[in-house]
Design an enzyme around this catalytic site. Structure first.
Site, PDB file in Angstrom:
ATOM      1  N   LYS A   1     -80.907 -90.269  14.463  1.00 18.73           N
ATOM      2  CA  LYS A   1     -80.317 -91.146  13.455  1.00 18.73           C
ATOM      3  C   LYS A   1     -80.942 -92.538  13.511  1.00 18.73           C
ATOM      4  O   LYS A   1     -81.181 -93.164  12.484  1.00 18.73           O
ATOM      5  CB  LYS A   1     -78.802 -91.227  13.654  1.00 18.73           C
ATOM      6  CG  LYS A   1     -78.066 -89.936  13.320  1.00 18.73           C
ATOM      7  CD  LYS A   1     -76.565 -90.097  13.503  1.00 18.73           C
ATOM      8  CE  LYS A   1     -75.824 -88.820  13.149  1.00 18.73           C
ATOM      9  NZ  LYS A   1     -74.355 -88.966  13.335  1.00 18.73           N
TER      10      LYS A   1
ATOM     11  N   GLU B   1     -61.154-101.233   8.300  1.00 15.98           N
ATOM     12  CA  GLU B   1     -61.967-101.007   7.103  1.00 15.98           C
ATOM     13  C   GLU B   1     -61.134-100.287   6.054  1.00 15.98           C
ATOM     14  O   GLU B   1     -60.203 -99.550   6.370  1.00 15.98           O
ATOM     15  CB  GLU B   1     -63.215-100.198   7.463  1.00 15.98           C
ATOM     16  CG  GLU B   1     -62.956 -98.848   8.145  1.00 15.98           C
ATOM     17  CD  GLU B   1     -62.739 -97.718   7.166  1.00 15.98           C
ATOM     18  OE1 GLU B   1     -63.003 -97.917   5.959  1.00 15.98           O
ATOM     19  OE2 GLU B   1     -62.293 -96.645   7.599  1.00 15.98           O
TER      20      GLU B   1
ATOM     21  N   GLU C   1     -65.367 -93.512   0.304  1.00 19.93           N
ATOM     22  CA  GLU C   1     -66.665 -92.851   0.212  1.00 19.93           C
ATOM     23  C   GLU C   1     -67.052 -92.757  -1.260  1.00 19.93           C
ATOM     24  O   GLU C   1     -66.237 -92.429  -2.118  1.00 19.93           O
ATOM     25  CB  GLU C   1     -66.604 -91.461   0.846  1.00 19.93           C
ATOM     26  CG  GLU C   1     -66.491 -91.513   2.365  1.00 19.93           C
ATOM     27  CD  GLU C   1     -66.693 -90.145   2.998  1.00 19.93           C
ATOM     28  OE1 GLU C   1     -67.630 -89.439   2.592  1.00 19.93           O
ATOM     29  OE2 GLU C   1     -65.905 -89.799   3.888  1.00 19.93           O
TER      30      GLU C   1
ATOM     31  N   LYS D   1     -54.199-100.151   8.298  1.00 20.03           N
ATOM     32  CA  LYS D   1     -55.003 -99.061   7.757  1.00 20.03           C
ATOM     33  C   LYS D   1     -54.207 -97.759   7.659  1.00 20.03           C
ATOM     34  O   LYS D   1     -54.212 -97.079   6.619  1.00 20.03           O
ATOM     35  CB  LYS D   1     -56.246 -98.850   8.625  1.00 20.03           C
ATOM     36  CG  LYS D   1     -57.119 -97.674   8.201  1.00 20.03           C
ATOM     37  CD  LYS D   1     -57.642 -97.837   6.780  1.00 20.03           C
ATOM     38  CE  LYS D   1     -58.433 -96.616   6.315  1.00 20.03           C
ATOM     39  NZ  LYS D   1     -59.708 -96.438   7.000  1.00 20.03           N
TER      40      LYS D   1
ATOM     41  N   CYS E   1     -60.556 -88.962   6.389  1.00 19.39           N
ATOM     42  CA  CYS E   1     -59.644 -90.083   6.631  1.00 19.39           C
ATOM     43  C   CYS E   1     -58.179 -89.720   6.407  1.00 19.39           C
ATOM     44  O   CYS E   1     -57.422 -89.581   7.358  1.00 19.39           O
ATOM     45  CB  CYS E   1     -60.035 -91.270   5.755  1.00 19.39           C
ATOM     46  SG  CYS E   1     -61.607 -92.032   6.218  1.00 19.39           S
TER      47      CYS E   1
ATOM     48  N   ARG F   1     -65.692 -82.596   5.165  1.00 16.88           N
ATOM     49  CA  ARG F   1     -64.610 -82.528   6.147  1.00 16.88           C
ATOM     50  C   ARG F   1     -63.272 -82.352   5.431  1.00 16.88           C
ATOM     51  O   ARG F   1     -62.925 -83.092   4.532  1.00 16.88           O
ATOM     52  CB  ARG F   1     -64.584 -83.799   7.001  1.00 16.88           C
ATOM     53  CG  ARG F   1     -65.762 -83.942   7.947  1.00 16.88           C
ATOM     54  CD  ARG F   1     -65.739 -85.287   8.654  1.00 16.88           C
ATOM     55  NE  ARG F   1     -65.919 -86.400   7.725  1.00 16.88           N
ATOM     56  CZ  ARG F   1     -65.846 -87.687   8.072  1.00 16.88           C
ATOM     57  NH1 ARG F   1     -65.587 -88.019   9.327  1.00 16.88           N
ATOM     58  NH2 ARG F   1     -66.038 -88.619   7.166  1.00 16.88           N
TER      59      ARG F   1
END
Length: 469
Positions: free
Chosen positions: A56, A173, A177, A229, A285, A355
């Site tokens: 990566k 955060e 996406e 969050k 998420c 996912r």
């Protein structure tokens, strides 16, 4: 599918031209981490990305984003060419380079448990801390159970040679996406969880270009910042599952959930966002975050306060089963040998993330029931094939993929699926039957083209005739 053009940031590079501008490191190279590193470099800061995965690191240094996110590849090229961004696997180098270190690694669901797996977060802190020999700020951005920041503060200061000179802050955060660049450059709010005025000052310096746009800043303690969050994701998941619960009621009574949602949306106290019925939520998420939140609440002895989250999760999972049932209805109750064209694999459009993808769960369920399923998706085929090799995949929705299909099911609302020509598609399928699991199509247009149309929570339609139960 090519990414959308990189947006102009509209942000100046002034902070990084000042002598005292903090230098940043970003731990991780996933969607959150890579986007944060790239965008901060574009905003003018010197940034060093860090990951133990050499492939990566090499890919990003070569200008290749290892996942699909619209606009990010173009910004990565710009950031690399500016000389303000590079990536490394050397944690000692990162500690020496950075003044503010962002921890942006994943917190997946534990195998066999609803709890969050914090190994990556813990490892990032454990590997960074022994190299911190001067005053620095470590900032968590990962989604974690409440109480994690307090625990990591002790770990960090115990392992760091600089001791209490190293502080921990939390800056959750809120990226979506498919919109990660926009949400980083122009967030709707910033949350700073801090324990000192110095930490707040450091964070304000880091986010100065964003704050100067008028972005609201909420300064809170570490605990509250952690909770923001998971509380936000739990609220959104609840709203999505609520309208899908109403869809179940509509299916039982002959009501139309889309008209119901439209009426509710006019109420300012409710609003229309996240009030669209369909297949429900997925991805990396919302599902795991609400489960981890409920699990943590039970550990803290306040599990009864969030028991509704178990119902939210159950309603969401039930939408997948109901979509399979709708496909079976259009196949006259017998899926054995039926040819199904599944439009979509990603959990949402403008992403290659599979996912907990509702689309793939529906496709595999149909496959298990004997259907021959062909899946098309503009970006997620590679990831989908890796996780579900038993399915057939194609990148062409109109020719080879659709030829001879008995039923079409829309599972991910990509724009190219929204704008499919029902006449052209109808010319190659065997039967004009479609399940619009995302409520993304205009039923009148499809029925006028001779399609039998069904969507969760709406009466079945055939041609221009409404089929009543």
């Amino acid at each position: 599918m090519a990414g959308t053009p990189a947006p102009e940031s509209g942000l100046t590079a002034q902070p990084a031209t000042q002598a005292k501008a903090p230098r940043l490191t970003v731990m991780g190279t996933g969607c959150l981490a890579a986007t944060h590193a790239v965008c901060m470099a574009v905003m003018g800061f010197e940034v060093l990305g860090v990951d133990t995965d050499l492939r990566k690191v090499e890919s990003l240094n070569a200008g290749r984003v290892p996942f699909f996110e619209p606009g990010l590849a173009e910004l990565l090229t710009r950031a690399l060419e500016s000389g303000r961004l590079r990536f490394t696997s050397d944690m000692a180098e990162a500690a020496e380079f950075g003044d503010v270190h962002f921890v942006c690694v994943g917190t997946p669901q534990q195998h066999g448990s609803a709890a969050a797996d914090l190994r990556h977060v813990d490892n990032a802190v454990r590997e960074l801390a022994p190299h911190l020999t001067r005053r620095a700020l470590v900032v968590g951005k990962s989604t974690v159970p409440v109480g994690t920041a307090a625990r990591l503060t002790g770990l960090l200061q115990r392992l760091a040679p600089a001791g209490s000179e190293v502080e921990l802050a939390w800056n959750p955060e809120f990226l979506r996406e498919g919109y990660a660049v926009e949400d980083t450059m122009r967030p709707d709010r910033l949350v700073f969880g801090v324990s000192s005025e110095w930490a707040e000052t450091r964070l304000r310096a880091v986010f100065a270009p964003v704050i100067d746009q008028g972005t609201p800043v909420v300064v809170a303690d570490l605990t509250t910042a952690e909770l923001v969050k998971v509380a936000a994701n739990s609220f959104l998941a609840t709203k999505i599952s609520y309208i899908n619960a109403m869809a179940e009621v509509c299916e039982a009574t002959g009501g139309d959930v889309t008209r119901l949602a439209e009426a509710l949306a006019y109420d300012d106290r409710i609003g229309g966002r996240f009030l669209r019925p369909g297949l429900g939520f997925g991805g990396g998420c919302l599902p795991k975050d609400i489960r981890a939140f409920a699990h943590r609440a039970e550990e803290l002895g306040v599990g009864q306060a969030v028991t509704f989250l178990h119902d939210v999760d159950a309603i969401n999972k039930r939408r997948r089963t109901r979509t399979v049932d709708l496909v079976g209805d259009l196949a006259d109750g017998n899926l054995q040998g039926m040819r199904v064209l599944a439009l979509g694999a990603a959990f949402k459009p403008d992403s290659d993330d599979v996912r907990d993808a509702p689309a793939l769960e529906v496709a595999t369920a149909l496959h298990r029931l004997g259907a021959h399923v062909t899946v098309v998706d503009p970006a997620a085929i590679t990831n989908a094939r890796r996780t579900h090799p038993e399915l057939t995949y194609s990148t062409d929705a109109l020719r080879a993929a659709a030829a001879g299909a008995d039923v079409v099911v829309l599972l991910t609302e990509w724009d190219e699926f929204r704008h499919l020509d029902p006449h052209a598609l109808g010319a190659v399928v065997t039967h004009r039957r479609i399940v619009d699991a995302r409520h993304a199509l205009d039923p009148g247009t499809w029925c006028a083209a001779g399609w039998e149309y069904h969507a969760p929570g709406r009466p079945r339609m055939l041609g221009t005739t409404r089929l009543m139960k």
